[in-house]
Motif scaffolding. Structure first.
Motif, mmCIF file in Angstrom:
data_model
loop_
_atom_site.group_PDB
_atom_site.id
_atom_site.type_symbol
_atom_site.label_atom_id
_atom_site.label_comp_id
_atom_site.label_asym_id
_atom_site.label_seq_id
_atom_site.Cartn_x
_atom_site.Cartn_y
_atom_site.Cartn_z
ATOM 1 N N PRO A 68 0.818 -1.220 0.000
ATOM 2 C CA PRO A 68 0.000 0.000 0.000
ATOM 3 C C PRO A 68 0.854 1.274 0.000
ATOM 4 O O PRO A 68 0.508 2.261 -0.659
ATOM 5 N N LYS A 69 1.968 1.238 0.731
ATOM 6 C CA LYS A 69 2.868 2.406 0.750
ATOM 7 C C LYS A 69 3.491 2.600 -0.632
ATOM 8 O O LYS A 69 3.582 3.741 -1.120
ATOM 9 N N HIS A 95 -2.113 0.341 -8.789
ATOM 10 C CA HIS A 95 -3.298 0.368 -7.924
ATOM 11 C C HIS A 95 -4.229 -0.810 -8.204
ATOM 12 O O HIS A 95 -4.691 -1.492 -7.279
ATOM 13 N N GLN A 126 -5.311 -3.949 -5.705
ATOM 14 C CA GLN A 126 -6.705 -4.241 -5.377
ATOM 15 C C GLN A 126 -7.036 -5.705 -5.624
ATOM 16 O O GLN A 126 -7.692 -6.363 -4.817
ATOM 17 N N GLN A 137 2.189 1.694 -3.432
ATOM 18 C CA GLN A 137 1.125 2.169 -4.319
ATOM 19 C C GLN A 137 0.898 3.674 -4.124
ATOM 20 O O GLN A 137 0.731 4.428 -5.090
ATOM 21 N N ALA A 138 0.928 4.115 -2.864
ATOM 22 C CA ALA A 138 0.749 5.547 -2.560
ATOM 23 C C ALA A 138 1.886 6.382 -3.144
ATOM 24 O O ALA A 138 1.687 7.539 -3.540
ATOM 25 N N GLU A 139 3.075 5.787 -3.198
ATOM 26 C CA GLU A 139 4.247 6.484 -3.751
ATOM 27 C C GLU A 139 4.316 6.384 -5.272
ATOM 28 O O GLU A 139 5.217 6.948 -5.901
ATOM 29 N N GLY A 140 3.383 5.632 -5.846
ATOM 30 C CA GLY A 140 3.331 5.533 -7.305
ATOM 31 C C GLY A 140 4.224 4.477 -7.922
ATOM 32 O O GLY A 140 4.429 4.473 -9.135
#
Length: 235
Positions: free
Chosen positions: A152-153, A162, A166, A155-158
């Motif tokens: 998740p981290k 995403h 999921q 994914q948040a950083e690109g």
């Protein structure tokens, strides 16, 4: 395995290395199973969860994400999800996800495809894996991905897709570190040793209680993979 005298001739070096590699391929590998991983509450709960995942195939084999430190035994969990006499593939060449994802599925049809560290995939390989997972049901292939990273981290950083996250997060479970179930270490050590006695044809010996306690109280930053290596070295 052998020794070389200086100055070392290149041909002698290459020949010795080639012979050593060939020799090592013939050596028995210790194969611990989830059954020998332990009897602690953590491991029993892990087995129960995997049993449920393995039996819930009414909508086809769903992808599974295994989360835990490197060497924690994620592959043992993936192997647990493999039905008897079905194909198994541990994908090491991630470039195949881009070049020929459907060929991978054809090779492992009705079996299990395992990726040991999904966080290592680049963006293009992640897209390839996403495509592969969406087509996996047609081939009756279960895709099992392991990671020791915080997806998740990422994914948040690109750096992690995403949609792929999921899809993988729908069925995920945590594989405990060896540090969390140290009481299983004595039984696990004996199981690894007995496998070596059986496969490698080495003289039988036993760990005394003090040695087993020392193993249980030791630190294992490399987790089960490190314990396995240490036991084999001791033998």
């Amino acid at each position: 395995f052998d020794f070389l005298e200086k100055p070392i001739a290149l041909q002698k070096l290459l020949k010795t290395v080639a012979t050593a590699l060939k020799h090592s391929e013939q050596l028995p590998k210790s194969e611990i199973t989830l059954t020998t991983l332990g009897k602690s509450q953590l491991i029993v709960a892990l087995k129960e969860r995997l049993d449920k995942i393995a039996s819930s195939t009414s909508l086809g084999p769903s992808p599974v994400l295994l989360i835990g430190p490197k060497g924690c035994g994620a592959e043992l969990c993936a192997r647990f999800l493999q039905a008897a006499n079905t194909p198994w593939m541990h994908l090491l060449d991630y470039a195949q996800l881009v070049a020929a994802p459907l060929d991978i599925l054809e090779q492992v049809r009705d079996g299990v495809l395992y990726l040991s560290e999904v966080a290592e995939l680049n963006k293009t390989e992640q897209k390839g894996l996403l495509l592969l997972i969406t087509k996996a049901e047609k081939y009756n292939v279960r895709v099992v991905c392991a990671t020791s990273e915080n997806l998740p981290k990422m994914q948040a950083e690109g750096t992690f897709d995403h949609n792929l996250l999921q899809l993988l997060s729908a069925v995920s479970l945590r594989v405990p570190a060896l540090e969390e179930h140290k009481d299983d270490i004595p039984d696990l050590a004996v199981a690894i040793a007995n496998l070596q006695f059986e496969l490698a044809n080495v003289p039988y010996c036993e760990f005394d209680i003090a040695a087993l306690n020392a193993l249980r109280n030791a630190s294992w930053p490399g987790d089960i993979a490190q314990l396995d290596a240490v036991i084999r070295n001791l033998i």
